[in-house]
Write a protein that holds these residues in place. Structure first.
Motif, mmCIF file in Angstrom:
data_model
loop_
_atom_site.group_PDB
_atom_site.id
_atom_site.type_symbol
_atom_site.label_atom_id
_atom_site.label_comp_id
_atom_site.label_asym_id
_atom_site.label_seq_id
_atom_site.Cartn_x
_atom_site.Cartn_y
_atom_site.Cartn_z
ATOM 1 N N TRP A 64 -20.884 0.259 77.077
ATOM 2 C CA TRP A 64 -19.417 0.735 77.120
ATOM 3 C C TRP A 64 -18.596 0.098 76.393
ATOM 4 N N LEU A 65 -18.168 1.131 75.269
ATOM 5 C CA LEU A 65 -16.508 0.393 74.378
ATOM 6 C C LEU A 65 -15.673 1.196 74.397
ATOM 7 N N LYS A 66 -14.249 1.134 74.742
ATOM 8 C CA LYS A 66 -13.508 1.619 74.284
ATOM 9 C C LYS A 66 -12.349 1.527 73.424
ATOM 10 N N GLY A 67 -12.420 2.807 72.593
ATOM 11 C CA GLY A 67 -12.318 2.334 71.175
ATOM 12 C C GLY A 67 -13.096 1.741 70.030
ATOM 13 N N TRP A 68 -13.232 1.635 68.416
ATOM 14 C CA TRP A 68 -13.742 0.830 68.037
ATOM 15 C C TRP A 68 -13.128 0.276 66.629
ATOM 16 N N GLY A 69 -14.154 -0.926 66.337
ATOM 17 C CA GLY A 69 -12.875 -1.743 65.397
ATOM 18 C C GLY A 69 -12.108 -2.611 66.348
ATOM 19 N N SER A 70 -10.917 -2.795 65.871
ATOM 20 C CA SER A 70 -10.292 -4.172 66.250
ATOM 21 C C SER A 70 -9.786 -3.485 67.482
ATOM 22 N N GLY A 71 -9.560 -3.781 68.943
ATOM 23 C CA GLY A 71 -9.373 -2.614 69.956
ATOM 24 C C GLY A 71 -9.713 -2.818 70.700
ATOM 25 N N ASN A 72 -11.562 -3.135 70.548
ATOM 26 C CA ASN A 72 -11.894 -1.815 71.220
ATOM 27 C C ASN A 72 -12.132 -3.259 72.424
ATOM 28 N N GLU A 73 -12.443 -2.559 73.432
ATOM 29 C CA GLU A 73 -12.271 -3.396 74.613
ATOM 30 C C GLU A 73 -13.537 -2.354 75.785
ATOM 31 N N VAL A 125 -25.694 -7.446 68.641
ATOM 32 C CA VAL A 125 -24.947 -6.810 67.655
ATOM 33 C C VAL A 125 -25.213 -5.369 67.468
ATOM 34 N N VAL A 126 -24.781 -4.212 66.913
ATOM 35 C CA VAL A 126 -24.486 -3.160 67.086
ATOM 36 C C VAL A 126 -26.085 -2.663 66.580
ATOM 37 N N PHE A 127 -27.014 -2.055 67.209
ATOM 38 C CA PHE A 127 -27.931 -1.251 66.650
ATOM 39 C C PHE A 127 -27.926 -0.069 66.936
HETATM 40 C C1 LIG Z 1 -14.584 -5.808 69.809
HETATM 41 O O1 LIG Z 1 -13.643 -5.912 69.221
HETATM 42 C C2 LIG Z 1 -14.483 -7.417 68.317
HETATM 43 C C3 LIG Z 1 -13.155 -8.569 68.793
HETATM 44 O O2 LIG Z 1 -11.858 -8.077 68.803
HETATM 45 C C4 LIG Z 1 -15.231 -7.621 67.388
HETATM 46 O O3 LIG Z 1 -15.244 -8.807 67.216
HETATM 47 C C5 LIG Z 1 -15.729 -6.586 67.412
HETATM 48 O O4 LIG Z 1 -16.505 -7.039 66.314
HETATM 49 C C6 LIG Z 1 -15.612 -5.457 67.884
HETATM 50 N N1 LIG Z 1 -16.833 -4.453 68.230
HETATM 51 C C7 LIG Z 1 -16.767 -3.247 67.543
HETATM 52 C C8 LIG Z 1 -18.119 -2.852 67.973
HETATM 53 O O5 LIG Z 1 -15.854 -2.921 67.127
#
Ligand SMILES: *[C@@H]1O[C@H](CO)[C@@H](O)[C@H](O)[C@H]1NC(C)=O
Ligand SMILES: *[C@@H]1O[C@H](CO)[C@@H](O)[C@H](O)[C@H]1NC(C)=O
Length: 498
Positions: A64-73, A125-127
């Motif tokens: 489970w990730l909160k947020g997408w891209g940079s700043g995801n957690e 890697v995201v599938f």
């Molecule tokens: C989540 O963040 C990390 C580090 O900031 C990054 O490498 C990764 O690609 C990000 N994952 C997604 C799914 O955005």
């Protein structure tokens, strides 16, 4: 083999942004289902996020990730420690629903359920990923706090009060103001972004014109919010913003001029003030007096305070007209004073200290005094003249004829006739009152003078008075004519003591 070629290309397109390469063939129809579009949760509560994945898929974890891209957690993965998160169905390979305890406003955001696959290099890697669940955390506002002015103000002053509450979500909030349970109008609240992205703060201002009676009034700010089952209230005691200045009055008891050395009580009445602390000092003609103790202020039913301070003064001569001042300093303001004058009755009956009376009375006194003096002088002069006249008469013998009735006691002769006349004679040298008989003859007039107690042995000499000349001479005694001649007259002669 024409028809076989487009398939990997299609698959490649479907797997954007990154295709897992050969592993993808194992999960072409692998699905990550996130049925919740939006979820609202109240702060402090538990957030339930649902995620179902297909049974067969490539190797790799579900996270489970909160947020997408940079700043995801990463909110949850199978390895690692996530103390607030538990799996809804532990060990399940398809149900990846989770419970997130004690949600905070910071937890608001979009949550993704993500299936990872192993890359050739061994990394994840995201599938596949779910479409995301938007989580809003409904936060209750903090209890409202009402703040007042920094300094007190008197009745009639318009004063602003502010009510603040924060950390709430959603944004909509209602604020009502009450003064002693009566609704008062205020501007709509100002809502600003709060400490976190998904919470808001509120500030509402109301203006109140203070009154003396507000010492017992209470201001309340009531906040309504969807997260609340009952409105929240913040209060403010208006007395905290109010200052009611005292009235100061000095009363002298007795107020009328007092007899010398009597005690006069000066009472300083300090009334109707708030807050209840005052500094009271006494001054006598501007010089501070030592007063043993000033009593503590007493609260009245209206909520204001009052105080009475007493000073006893002996009405000595030196203190006559002294000004007694009661000076009150309240709440750091300029002193408020009351005064009274010590009035001492002068020994003459007037007041020594009465400066309030103008000179008109004095003028009357002066006029009356002058008139009295003139009259007294006149009387004295008249008396002097009468005295002088009398003393003049004393120095020389005088004779006065009396009617017989008026000098009956002077008549010694039982044979006195009815129509006798007596004469009073004043003699300087003789001390005794003499009784005398005046014998009158046709030719001459004589006065026969006898002492009250006639001498035992009569020498036969008697004093006679010539009433014409009013002089006395000694002559041989002559027998009184008896019975009297019809034409004779008698005179009584008196000789006063010196
Ligand atoms: C989540 O963040 C990390 C580090 O900031 C990054 O490498 C990764 O690609 C990000 N994952 C997604 C799914 O955005
Ligand atoms: C008043 O008191 C003073 C001293 O205390 C004394 O000298 C004076 O005689 C008193 N006067 C009268 C009128 O009692």
């Amino acid at each position: 083999m024409e028809p076989t070629r487009p398939l990997p290309c299609l698959l490649l397109l479907l797997c954007l942004p990154s295709c897992p390469g050969e592993g993808a063939q194992a999960g072409q129809d692998f699905k990550v289902q996130q049925p919740q579009d939006t979820v609202s949760v109240t702060a402090g509560q538990t957030l339930n996020l649902t995620c179902i994945v297909s049974e067969r898929g490539p190797l790799g974890p579900v996270k489970w990730l909160k947020g997408w891209g940079s700043g995801n957690e990463t909110v949850y993965e199978q390895t690692g420690s996530f103390p607030r998160v538990t799996r809804a169905v532990a060990e399940s390979s398809t149900d990846f629903s989770i419970h997130l305890r004690d949600v905070q406003p910071e937890d608001a955001g979009t949550y993704y359920c993500v299936k990872f696959s192993k890359s050739l290099t061994g990394g994840d890697v995201v599938f596949r990923r779910g479409k995301g669940t938007e989580v809003s955390v409904h936060a209750k506002p903090t209890p409202p706090v009402v703040s007042g002015p920094g300094r007190r103000a008197g009745p009639g002053t318009s004063v602003s009060f502010t009510c603040t509450a924060g950390g709430f979500f959603p944004k909509d909030i209602g604020v009502k103001w009450f003064k002693d349970e009566a609704l008062i109008s205020a501007q709509p609240p100002q809502v600003t972004p709060g400490r976190t992205e998904s919470s808001y703060d509120m500030s509402s201002t109301v203006t109140v014109t203070l009154q003396e009676s507000d010492v017992r009034s209470r201001l309340a700010c009531e906040v309504q919010h969807p997260t609340l089952t009952a409105p929240l209230r913040g209060g403010y005691q208006l007395s905290k913003a109010l200052r009611v200045s005292p009235s100061v009055r000095v009363v002298a008891e007795p107020s009328s001029p007092v007899v010398l050395n009597k005690t006069v009580n000066f009472t300083c009445h300090v009334t109707g003030f708030y807050p209840g602390d005052v500094a009271v000092t006494w001054l006598e003609n501007g010089t501070e007096l030592k007063v043993e103790s000033i009593p503590r202020p007493v609260e009245t039913p209206r909520g204001l305070f009052e105080l009475r301070s007493l000073v006893e003064v002996q009405a000595t001569e030196e203190k006559a007209g002294a000004v007694f001042t009661c000076r009150v300093v309240h709440d750091g303001q300029d002193p408020i004073s009351g005064t009274a004058v010590l009035r001492v009755a002068a020994p003459g009956g007037g007041t020594q200290s009465d400066q309030s009376q103008p000179g008109s009375l004095d003028v009357i006194y002066v006029v009356v005094g002058v008139v009295c003096t003139v009259l007294a002088l006149l009387v004295a002069a008249i008396l002097y003249l009468i005295r002088a006249k009398q003393s003049k008469g004393k120095s020389s013998p005088s004779a006065r004829l009396h009617e017989p009735e008026k000098s009956s006691e002077a008549a010694t002769q039982e044979s006195d006739p009815n129509h006798l006349t007596y004469a009073d004679l004043n003699f300087a040298k003789e001390q005794q009152t003499l009784r005398r008989m005046v014998e009158m003859s046709q030719q001459s007039e004589y006065a026969c003078i006898q002492s009250s107690r006639p001498p035992a042995s009569d020498d036969g000499n008697l004093t006679y008075a010539d009433l014409d000349m009013v002089h006395l001479s000694k002559a041989p005694r002559r027998p009184a004519p008896r019975p009297e001649e019809p034409g004779s007259e008698y005179a009584s002669v008196q000789i006063p003591r010196k």
